[in-house]
Design a protein around this motif. Structure first.
Motif, PDB file in Angstrom:
ATOM      1  N   THR B  90       0.717  -1.093   0.045  1.00 29.11           N
ATOM      2  CA  THR B  90      -0.011   0.053  -0.036  1.00 29.11           C
ATOM      3  C   THR B  90       0.760   1.162   0.118  1.00 29.11           C
ATOM      4  OG1 THR B  90      -0.166  -0.136   2.352  1.00 29.11           O
ATOM      5  CG2 THR B  90      -1.931  -1.104   1.247  1.00 29.11           C
ATOM      6  N   GLY B  91       0.456   2.479  -0.027  1.00 28.08           N
ATOM      7  CA  GLY B  91       1.138   3.683   0.003  1.00 28.08           C
ATOM      8  C   GLY B  91       2.075   4.073  -1.037  1.00 28.08           C
ATOM      9  N   ALA B  92       3.241   4.759  -0.306  1.00 32.69           N
ATOM     10  CA  ALA B  92       4.272   4.990  -1.413  1.00 32.69           C
ATOM     11  C   ALA B  92       4.846   3.834  -2.170  1.00 32.69           C
ATOM     12  CB  ALA B  92       5.361   5.808  -0.642  1.00 32.69           C
ATOM     13  N   LEU B  93       4.879   2.887  -1.507  1.00 34.59           N
ATOM     14  CA  LEU B  93       5.632   1.828  -2.131  1.00 34.59           C
ATOM     15  C   LEU B  93       4.787   1.025  -3.292  1.00 34.59           C
ATOM     16  CD1 LEU B  93       7.752  -0.657  -2.630  1.00 34.59           C
ATOM     17  CD2 LEU B  93       6.554  -1.858  -0.670  1.00 34.59           C
ATOM     18  N   ALA B  96       5.056   3.379  -6.333  1.00 38.08           N
ATOM     19  CA  ALA B  96       6.212   3.295  -6.821  1.00 38.08           C
ATOM     20  C   ALA B  96       6.350   1.952  -7.800  1.00 38.08           C
ATOM     21  CB  ALA B  96       7.658   3.238  -6.008  1.00 38.08           C
ATOM     22  N   ILE B  97       5.742   1.024  -7.220  1.00 41.42           N
ATOM     23  CA  ILE B  97       5.699  -0.251  -8.108  1.00 41.42           C
ATOM     24  C   ILE B  97       4.680  -0.106  -9.377  1.00 41.42           C
ATOM     25  CG2 ILE B  97       4.475  -2.618  -8.116  1.00 41.42           C
ATOM     26  CD1 ILE B  97       6.019  -2.973  -5.022  1.00 41.42           C
ATOM     27  N   SER B  98       3.493   0.439  -9.105  1.00 41.86           N
ATOM     28  CA  SER B  98       2.830   0.806 -10.516  1.00 41.86           C
ATOM     29  C   SER B  98       3.324   1.706 -11.376  1.00 41.86           C
ATOM     30  CB  SER B  98       1.368   1.610  -9.877  1.00 41.86           C
ATOM     31  OG  SER B  98       0.618   0.766  -9.230  1.00 41.86           O
ATOM     32  N   LYS B  99       4.165   2.631 -10.867  1.00 42.51           N
ATOM     33  CA  LYS B  99       4.917   3.558 -11.762  1.00 42.51           C
ATOM     34  C   LYS B  99       6.153   2.935 -12.655  1.00 42.51           C
ATOM     35  CE  LYS B  99       7.130   8.006 -11.613  1.00 42.51           C
ATOM     36  NZ  LYS B  99       8.335   8.863 -10.804  1.00 42.51           N
ATOM     37  N   ASN B 100       6.852   2.076 -11.945  1.00 39.17           N
ATOM     38  CA  ASN B 100       8.080   1.416 -12.538  1.00 39.17           C
ATOM     39  C   ASN B 100       7.615   0.125 -13.213  1.00 39.17           C
ATOM     40  OD1 ASN B 100      10.506   2.599 -11.459  1.00 39.17           O
ATOM     41  ND2 ASN B 100       9.309   2.563  -9.831  1.00 39.17           N
ATOM     42  N   PHE B 101       6.318  -0.586 -12.962  1.00 40.28           N
ATOM     43  CA  PHE B 101       6.330  -1.887 -13.604  1.00 40.28           C
ATOM     44  C   PHE B 101       4.735  -1.910 -14.308  1.00 40.28           C
ATOM     45  CE2 PHE B 101       8.969  -2.564 -10.091  1.00 40.28           C
ATOM     46  CZ  PHE B 101      10.146  -3.154 -10.673  1.00 40.28           C
ATOM     47  N   GLY B 102       4.058  -0.680 -14.237  1.00 45.93           N
ATOM     48  CA  GLY B 102       2.711  -0.725 -14.610  1.00 45.93           C
ATOM     49  C   GLY B 102       1.741  -0.740 -13.799  1.00 45.93           C
ATOM     50  N   TRP B 179       4.567 -15.448  -2.787  1.00 48.08           N
ATOM     51  CA  TRP B 179       3.862 -14.266  -2.504  1.00 48.08           C
ATOM     52  C   TRP B 179       2.975 -14.279  -1.452  1.00 48.08           C
ATOM     53  CZ3 TRP B 179       5.773 -10.784  -5.434  1.00 48.08           C
ATOM     54  CH2 TRP B 179       6.571 -11.109  -6.743  1.00 48.08           C
ATOM     55  N   LYS B 180       2.521 -15.528  -0.955  1.00 49.22           N
ATOM     56  CA  LYS B 180       1.390 -15.522   0.050  1.00 49.22           C
ATOM     57  C   LYS B 180       2.122 -15.359   1.661  1.00 49.22           C
ATOM     58  CE  LYS B 180      -1.423 -18.840  -2.477  1.00 49.22           C
ATOM     59  NZ  LYS B 180      -0.632 -19.761  -3.381  1.00 49.22           N
ATOM     60  N   LEU B 181       3.701 -15.315   1.429  1.00 47.03           N
ATOM     61  CA  LEU B 181       4.236 -15.183   2.820  1.00 47.03           C
ATOM     62  C   LEU B 181       4.687 -13.738   3.121  1.00 47.03           C
ATOM     63  CD1 LEU B 181       6.548 -18.324   2.253  1.00 47.03           C
ATOM     64  CD2 LEU B 181       4.349 -17.982   3.477  1.00 47.03           C
ATOM     65  N   ILE B 182       4.695 -12.837   2.219  1.00 44.05           N
ATOM     66  CA  ILE B 182       5.406 -11.509   2.074  1.00 44.05           C
ATOM     67  C   ILE B 182       4.498 -10.649   3.036  1.00 44.05           C
ATOM     68  CG2 ILE B 182       6.090  -9.675   0.960  1.00 44.05           C
ATOM     69  CD1 ILE B 182       6.469 -11.496  -1.421  1.00 44.05           C
ATOM     70  N   ASP B 183       5.230  -9.976   4.046  1.00 50.23           N
ATOM     71  CA  ASP B 183       4.558  -9.150   4.914  1.00 50.23           C
ATOM     72  C   ASP B 183       5.165  -7.693   4.350  1.00 50.23           C
ATOM     73  OD1 ASP B 183       4.256  -7.236   6.860  1.00 50.23           O
ATOM     74  OD2 ASP B 183       4.904  -8.132   8.420  1.00 50.23           O
ATOM     75  N   TRP B 184       4.250  -7.124   3.512  1.00 51.01           N
ATOM     76  CA  TRP B 184       4.672  -5.944   2.795  1.00 51.01           C
ATOM     77  C   TRP B 184       4.778  -4.811   3.555  1.00 51.01           C
ATOM     78  CZ3 TRP B 184       5.952  -6.213  -1.989  1.00 51.01           C
ATOM     79  CH2 TRP B 184       5.704  -7.133  -2.802  1.00 51.01           C
ATOM     80  N   LYS B 185       4.336  -4.728   4.889  1.00 48.39           N
ATOM     81  CA  LYS B 185       5.166  -3.656   5.845  1.00 48.39           C
ATOM     82  C   LYS B 185       6.514  -3.731   5.953  1.00 48.39           C
ATOM     83  CE  LYS B 185       2.132  -4.562   9.502  1.00 48.39           C
ATOM     84  NZ  LYS B 185       1.541  -5.896   8.816  1.00 48.39           N
ATOM     85  N   VAL B 186       6.983  -4.797   6.011  1.00 46.68           N
ATOM     86  CA  VAL B 186       8.438  -5.045   6.035  1.00 46.68           C
ATOM     87  C   VAL B 186       9.142  -4.475   4.940  1.00 46.68           C
ATOM     88  CG1 VAL B 186      10.474  -6.568   6.245  1.00 46.68           C
ATOM     89  CG2 VAL B 186       8.245  -6.994   7.764  1.00 46.68           C
ATOM     90  N   VAL B 187       8.497  -4.662   3.648  1.00 46.40           N
ATOM     91  CA  VAL B 187       9.035  -4.339   2.422  1.00 46.40           C
ATOM     92  C   VAL B 187       9.063  -3.015   2.263  1.00 46.40           C
ATOM     93  CG1 VAL B 187       9.030  -4.426  -0.163  1.00 46.40           C
ATOM     94  CG2 VAL B 187       8.528  -6.636   1.237  1.00 46.40           C
ATOM     95  N   ALA B 188       7.932  -2.304   2.659  1.00 46.34           N
ATOM     96  CA  ALA B 188       7.794  -0.840   2.894  1.00 46.34           C
ATOM     97  C   ALA B 188       8.466  -0.064   3.639  1.00 46.34           C
ATOM     98  CB  ALA B 188       6.290  -0.411   3.106  1.00 46.34           C
ATOM     99  N   SER B 189       9.174  -0.553   4.717  1.00 46.80           N
ATOM    100  CA  SER B 189       9.968  -0.041   5.601  1.00 46.80           C
ATOM    101  C   SER B 189      11.373   0.100   5.281  1.00 46.80           C
ATOM    102  CB  SER B 189      10.159  -0.859   7.073  1.00 46.80           C
ATOM    103  OG  SER B 189      10.628  -2.188   6.890  1.00 46.80           O
ATOM    104  N   ARG B 190      11.592  -0.677   4.045  1.00 46.33           N
ATOM    105  CA  ARG B 190      13.013  -0.932   3.413  1.00 46.33           C
ATOM    106  C   ARG B 190      13.249   0.205   2.394  1.00 46.33           C
ATOM    107  NH1 ARG B 190      12.693  -7.407   2.911  1.00 46.33           N
ATOM    108  NH2 ARG B 190      13.395  -7.977   4.867  1.00 46.33           N
ATOM    109  N   PHE B 191      11.850   0.612   1.943  1.00 45.30           N
ATOM    110  CA  PHE B 191      11.629   1.420   0.732  1.00 45.30           C
ATOM    111  C   PHE B 191      12.098   2.948   0.967  1.00 45.30           C
ATOM    112  CE2 PHE B 191       8.723   4.285  -1.818  1.00 45.30           C
ATOM    113  CZ  PHE B 191       9.175   3.941  -3.057  1.00 45.30           C
TER     114      PHE B 191
END
Ligand SMILES: [Fe+2]
Lengths: 202, 191
Positions: B90-93, B96-102, B179-191
């Protein structure tokens, strides 16, 4: 003519307990079969479909990565199945035995060198016994490269190859590649390696 | 100072059936642990004795690099996961994903392709480049994007040891489960 998956000269369960039947079956019918299919696909329409695999491999730098990876995969696995047999093991005899003693000191020393080459190959790859300029040397290659390839660090004719991709041993040995390598010596087919040695030195 | 195996924020069976407890026992308990042990054995007496893991990854070669990067990569990989995770960022990440990959779907497709087609052992990565753009890259063996000045956001281990007990040769099935294991909050914190 398209390349085909070779049949094995023994049953999948005949290398037990050293290599389990499930590993043999998946290794042959899935991994090796995929290399054959992908190689045929990579060559289709290129004008190189009818070339011999050895010709392609020795000039691999002229081909795309898909041919290098899958052509190597097909060649390496075809060799691998033949240098193993049920109730294998023991020691080499005749000229091969003399050459092993000459270049390594003893068959135990050769095994130690090959085990070390296999263990220290980081990631996926192969350990090799190679005839290079009439001499025997041990080497290893990454992924599906092999010593026949013009890009290999140590070039020569491979007469023994040991697969150290994790798929070769993971179901039975998991992280213990050293135990798989130790077990390999119980299924080695020295007669076939002798045959390849004679062809390579002539 | 010696390196340590990180604690996992979930139980070894918490990601079943996508990653089995048995796979975790080997992947975390043996492979990851062995990289830590090897690194601790290799660095004493070298110029990396008091270096951070990141410095070693940027500057070392050979076995020191391989073991340091594999420690880092596995920690990063395992800490991306949570039980009952998945879904979408969600959010900025997400933007960015939509912007870079469609779209997120196109990103998933491209990332999965990178993971499935990587030949041999290695890692697929989503990275942020210094100019702020996102890119999907493949790294062989212990390869790590911080060596190239990139910021890693997400990675998938495609060494066969990551999936062989559960999926054997079927790497695409493992990547689908990933894909079912990813905690997107963790990924967003790295962004
Ligand atoms: Fe193999």
């Amino acid at each position: 003519m398209a390349f085909e998956l070779p049949k094995l000269g023994y049953a999948y369960d005949s290398l037990v307990p050293h290599i389990d039947a499930q590993t043999m079956e998946i290794h042959h019918t899935k991994h090796h079969a995929a290399y054959v299919n992908n190689l045929n696909n990579a060559l289709q329409g290129t004008g190189n479909e009818n070339r011999k695999l050895e010709e392609i491999i020795t000039e691999i730098s002229k081909y795309p990565a898909a041919v290098r990876n899958n052509g190597g995969g097909h060649f390496n696995h075809s060799l691998f199945w033949e240098v193993m047999k049920p109730n294998g093991g023991g020691n080499p005899t005749g000229d091969l035995s003399d050459a092993v003693n000459k270049y390594f000191g003893s068959v135990d020393k050769l095994k130690e060198n090959l085990n070390n080459a296999g263990l220290t190959r980081f990631g996926s790859g192969w350990a090799w016994l190679v005839v290079k300029g009439g001499e025997l040397v041990v080497s290893s290659t990454p992924n599906q490269d092999n010593p026949l390839m013009d890009i290999a660090e140590v070039k020569g004719t491979p007469i023994l190859g040991i697969d150290v991709w994790e798929h070769a041993y993971y179901l039975k040995y998991q992280n213990r590649r050293n135990e798989y390598l130790a077990a390999f010596w119980n299924v080695i087919n020295w007669e076939e390696i002798s045959r390849r040695f004679k062809l390579a030195i002539h | 100072m010696s390196f340590e195996l990180p604690k996992l924020p979930y139980a070894l069976n918490a990601l079943e059936p996508i990653i089995s407890q048995k796979t975790f026992e080997f992947h975390y308990g043996k492979h990851h642990q062995t990289y830590v042990t090897n690194l601790n054995n290799l660095v004493p007496g070298t110029k990396f004795e008091n270096a951070t893991l990141e410095t070693i990854i940027k500057e070392a070669e050979g076995p020191v690099f391989n073991n340091a990067a594999q420690v880092w990569n596995h920690t990063f990989f395992f800490l991306t996961f949570a039980p009952n995770a998945g879904g979408e960022p969600t959010g900025a990440l997400a933007d960015a994903i939509s912007k870079n990959f469609g779209s997120f779907a196109e990103f998933k497709e491209k990332f999965a392709k990178a993971a499935v087609t990587l030949f041999g052992s290695g890692w697929a990565w989503l990275v942020k480049k210094p100019d702020g753009t996102l890119e999907i890259i493949q790294e062989s063996n212990a390869g790590n994007p911080i060596r190239k000045g990139f910021t890693p956001l997400l990675t998938c281990d495609v060494w066969e040891h990551a999936y062989y007990l559960d999926y054997q040769n079927k790497r695409p099935d493992f990547v689908e489960g990933f894909w079912k294991l990813i905690d997107w909050k963790v990924v967003a914190s790295r962004f």
